[in-house]
Design a protein around this motif. Structure first.
Motif, PDB file in Angstrom:
ATOM      1  N   TYR A  78      32.869  43.459  50.896  1.00  0.00           N
ATOM      2  CA  TYR A  78      34.053  44.196  50.437  1.00  0.00           C
ATOM      3  C   TYR A  78      35.315  43.320  50.544  1.00  0.00           C
ATOM      4  O   TYR A  78      36.167  43.321  49.652  1.00  0.00           O
ATOM      5  N   LEU A  79      35.402  42.591  51.662  1.00  0.00           N
ATOM      6  CA  LEU A  79      36.588  41.764  51.886  1.00  0.00           C
ATOM      7  C   LEU A  79      36.681  40.652  50.847  1.00  0.00           C
ATOM      8  O   LEU A  79      37.745  40.420  50.255  1.00  0.00           O
ATOM      9  N   GLN A  80      35.553  39.968  50.616  1.00  0.00           N
ATOM     10  CA  GLN A  80      35.541  38.887  49.624  1.00  0.00           C
ATOM     11  C   GLN A  80      35.893  39.424  48.239  1.00  0.00           C
ATOM     12  O   GLN A  80      36.696  38.826  47.507  1.00  0.00           O
ATOM     13  N   LEU A  81      35.319  40.589  47.891  1.00  0.00           N
ATOM     14  CA  LEU A  81      35.568  41.176  46.577  1.00  0.00           C
ATOM     15  C   LEU A  81      37.032  41.560  46.414  1.00  0.00           C
ATOM     16  O   LEU A  81      37.660  41.252  45.394  1.00  0.00           O
ATOM     17  N   SER A  82      37.595  42.202  47.433  1.00  0.00           N
ATOM     18  CA  SER A  82      38.989  42.666  47.324  1.00  0.00           C
ATOM     19  C   SER A  82      39.959  41.492  47.230  1.00  0.00           C
ATOM     20  O   SER A  82      40.890  41.495  46.420  1.00  0.00           O
ATOM     21  N   VAL A  83      39.721  40.460  48.054  1.00  0.00           N
ATOM     22  CA  VAL A  83      40.637  39.300  48.048  1.00  0.00           C
ATOM     23  C   VAL A  83      40.530  38.551  46.718  1.00  0.00           C
ATOM     24  O   VAL A  83      41.539  38.135  46.138  1.00  0.00           O
ATOM     25  N   THR A  84      39.298  38.394  46.208  1.00  0.00           N
ATOM     26  CA  THR A  84      39.101  37.695  44.930  1.00  0.00           C
ATOM     27  C   THR A  84      39.794  38.420  43.787  1.00  0.00           C
ATOM     28  O   THR A  84      40.475  37.802  42.952  1.00  0.00           O
ATOM     29  N   VAL A  85      39.632  39.740  43.760  1.00  0.00           N
ATOM     30  CA  VAL A  85      40.250  40.534  42.686  1.00  0.00           C
ATOM     31  C   VAL A  85      41.770  40.520  42.806  1.00  0.00           C
ATOM     32  O   VAL A  85      42.484  40.359  41.799  1.00  0.00           O
ATOM     33  N   LEU A  86      42.277  40.686  44.020  1.00  0.00           N
ATOM     34  CA  LEU A  86      43.735  40.669  44.211  1.00  0.00           C
ATOM     35  C   LEU A  86      44.332  39.325  43.796  1.00  0.00           C
ATOM     36  O   LEU A  86      45.387  39.266  43.165  1.00  0.00           O
TER      37      LEU A  86
END
Length: 622
Positions: A78-86
């Protein structure tokens, strides 16, 4: 048999439908698809994605990934996905500058400080850079949230030349440009010293565009208003490899064909390295793998490059000041060049200081051929500066910090080699003594800078004649009066005071040989100043120096002539009488260090005492 249908690739519309779904599973699937579109700078598509997913879900996903929201499984995902998208969404300037995105900076910094994967760290750097460059609020939030504190320790762990390192350097360039002197504290200086050490390595080992980004960051740090306070933390660093990295990087820039502006940045670094570690930094090899650097390479490159830069700057300045059309851009260009010139002069002065001490320190220059080459370049450099001053003299320009800095560097060199560039010096000596800085109301510092040279050349009659012909004797007298006035506030002036005294004494002792025309008004002011100087001092050498100069002045004047001067009265005479009495009271005592001065005083006493009845009233015992 029917041909199989090709599987349709997900489109942006499919992605947007999922992002607008009611269930979190749909939105997560949509975000996973978003990563396929994140690699393109398609601002329109990214804006649609942001509007579809909404800021609330992004925040919830980010908190879940950090462990501060609901759900415990797959937090890293979740963390990797959120940071990548942001990070991807921040490619849209209006999203990057939004209040919501700026408010996420503290949390992103917290994530970075917890030890994350290289890919995620790269995304975090990308996000911080985009948000910081999008608005003033972004960069100030990054500074005030401890951005430097988080990034600085990580720099040394980033892979050489990596994208993360590149973005980190760009972020730091932005931060350094915003840091003010008032905002600095001990912690920030320590953090910046870590940055300098880490970036110095990139400056040395890389051979691509990032090398120049590292150079620009280091130059910005050392050109800042707080750079002087960074020197001690750098000197105290336990790992000194950064020093070798800096030398290696500077040499690489100076010995290769790069833009003149890049060489200027490298010279700024060299000047600061000498300010931090002393002039000896110029000489020495490096203890780095696969680096073979002759001990004198850095010295020669810095001096040769400084000579070239000074010649170019002076030629450009002379053209723009005296020949180019006058407009705003010309004025701005002049100011820029005048700002760089003192840095180049400082380099040359430091090299002069180093060369003058050759043989006194370990690791100094031992190759005679190299030493002669250094002297040759210094002569050419000083010659170019003298030519610049001659040009200014012909145009009647006497005021300017560039002119004052020019006199200073010439004074530094002539202090070590008084006969260098003899004819050029003779041609502009009177002019150099008339130069004023922008903040001066009359010449003073220019004379101070030339005192070591003047003191040496006046040891013979020819030098005294040159100085008297240039009315330099009056300039030195006026300089000494000001130095004495200033010495009441600072003991740092004492060295210059004695140099001025020695110069004046040299002239007075050869007064008849050079047919000196004495200006009694000026010398009456000097007599008062000398009495004041001695009266405030318990130093016997001060008393004897002041009294011996007074005795030489008394040779060509009288009490009556002095009392006719508007700045002189009976109180002034009383002060001088006390001074002479104090100096003569040492007769018969063991004062070998001032014996020559006592001889001047006693030898003159019999010649002029009849003309000074006030002093005669103060008898002394021999």
């Amino acid at each position: 048999m029917a041909a199989p249908q090709e599987e349709r690739s997900p489109s942006l519309d499919d992605c947007l439908k999922l992002l607008k779904g009611e269930r979190d599973e749909q939105r997560l699937a949509g975000l996973l698809l978003v990563t396929k579109f994140c690699k393109n700078d398609d601002i329109v598509s990214l804006k649609k994605v942001y509007d579809a997913v909404g800021t609330h879900f992004l925040d919830r996903l980010l908190r879940t990934g950090t462990g501060s929201g609901d759900g415990v499984e797959n937090r890293d995902v979740y963390l990797q996905l959120s940071v990548t998208v942001l990070a991807a969404l921040c490619r849209v300037p209006e999203i990057a500058s939004s209040v919501d995105m700026v408010s996420r900076i503290p949390l992103i910094l917290e994530i970075m400080s917890k030890g994350i994967t290289t890919n995620m760290l790269e995304d975090c750097y990308e996000l911080l850079y985009l948000v910081s460059t999008a608005s003033e609020a972004g960069v100030m939030t990054l500074i005030n949230s401890g951005g430097l504190r988080v990034i600085a320790p990580q720099m040394s762990d980033l892979p050489d030349g990596s994208h993360a390192m590149e973005v980190a350097i760009k972020i730091l360039q932005l931060l350094v440009s915003k840091l003010s002197d008032e905002s600095m504290n001990i912690e920030r200086f320590l953090e910046l010293s870590l940055v300098v050490a880490a970036v110095a390595r990139q400056f040395a080992v890389l051979h691509n565009a990032l090398k120049f980004e590292a150079l620009h960051l280091l130059s910005a740090v050392f050109s800042s208003e707080y750079s002087a306070l960074l020197h001690e933390p750098l000197r105290s660093m336990p790992d000194n490899n950064w020093v070798d990295y800096m030398r290696t990087g500077i040499v690489a820039i100076l010995q290769n064909r790069v833009a003149p502006s890049e060489k200027l940045h490298a010279l700024i670094l060299a000047e600061n390295m000498m300010s931090i570690l002393g002039e000896k930094w110029l000489i020495g090899g490096v203890k780095l793998p696969n680096v073979d650097l002759p001990a004198d390479r850095c010295l020669l490159l810095v001096l040769e490059s400084s000579h070239v830069e000074i010649s170019v700057l002076l030629n450009d300045l002379a053209y723009k000041k005296y020949e180019a059309p006058k407009n705003n851009s010309t004025a701005e260009d002049i100011l820029l060049k005048q700002r760089y010139l003192p840095i180049m002069f400082s380099l040359v002065e430091k090299i002069i200081k180093y060369i003058s001490s050759a043989g006194e320190n370990e690791g100094t220059l031992t190759d005679e051929a190299v030493f002669q080459k250094v002297i040759k370049i210094l002569n050419e450099t000083v010659g170019a500066v003298l030519e610049y001053l001659r040009d200014a003299k012909e145009h009647g320009i006497k005021k300017g910090n560039d002119l004052l800095a020019s006199v200073r560097v010439i004074g530094s060199y002539l202090a070590e080699t008084p006969v260098a560039c003899k004819e050029q010096v003779q041609d502009v000596l009177d002019y150099m003594l008339s130069v004023e800085g922008e903040d001066e109301s009359s010449p003073f510092l220019s004379t101070c800078f030339l005192l070591p040279m003047l003191c040496q050349i006046t040891m013979n009659a020819e030098g005294c004649k040159l100085l008297a012909y240039s009315r330099g004797d009056i300039a030195v007298v006026e300089c000494l009066i000001k130095l004495i006035e200033r010495s009441a506030e600072s003991v740092d002036e004492d060295g210059s005071v004695f140099l001025a005294c020695d110069t004046i004494m040299n002239i007075l002792l050869k007064r008849e040989q050079i047919s000196l025309t004495s200006e009694i008004y000026t010398f009456s002011s000097l007599l008062k100043a000398l009495a004041y100087w001695a009266d405030r001092s318990n130093d016997h050498s001060v008393v004897m120096m002041a009294a011996s100069i007074c005795s030489l002045i008394f040779d060509f004047t009288s009490e009556d002539a002095l009392l006719k001067q508007p700045n002189f009265n009976s109180s002034s005479l009383d002060s001088l009488a006390l001074l002479i009495t104090r100096s003569l009271s040492s007769c018969g005592q063991d004062m070998s260090d001032t014996a020559d001065l006592l001889e001047i005083i006693t030898g003159g006493y019999s010649r002029w005492i009849d003309r000074f009845p006030t002093i005669m009233k103060h008898p002394f015992e021999q």
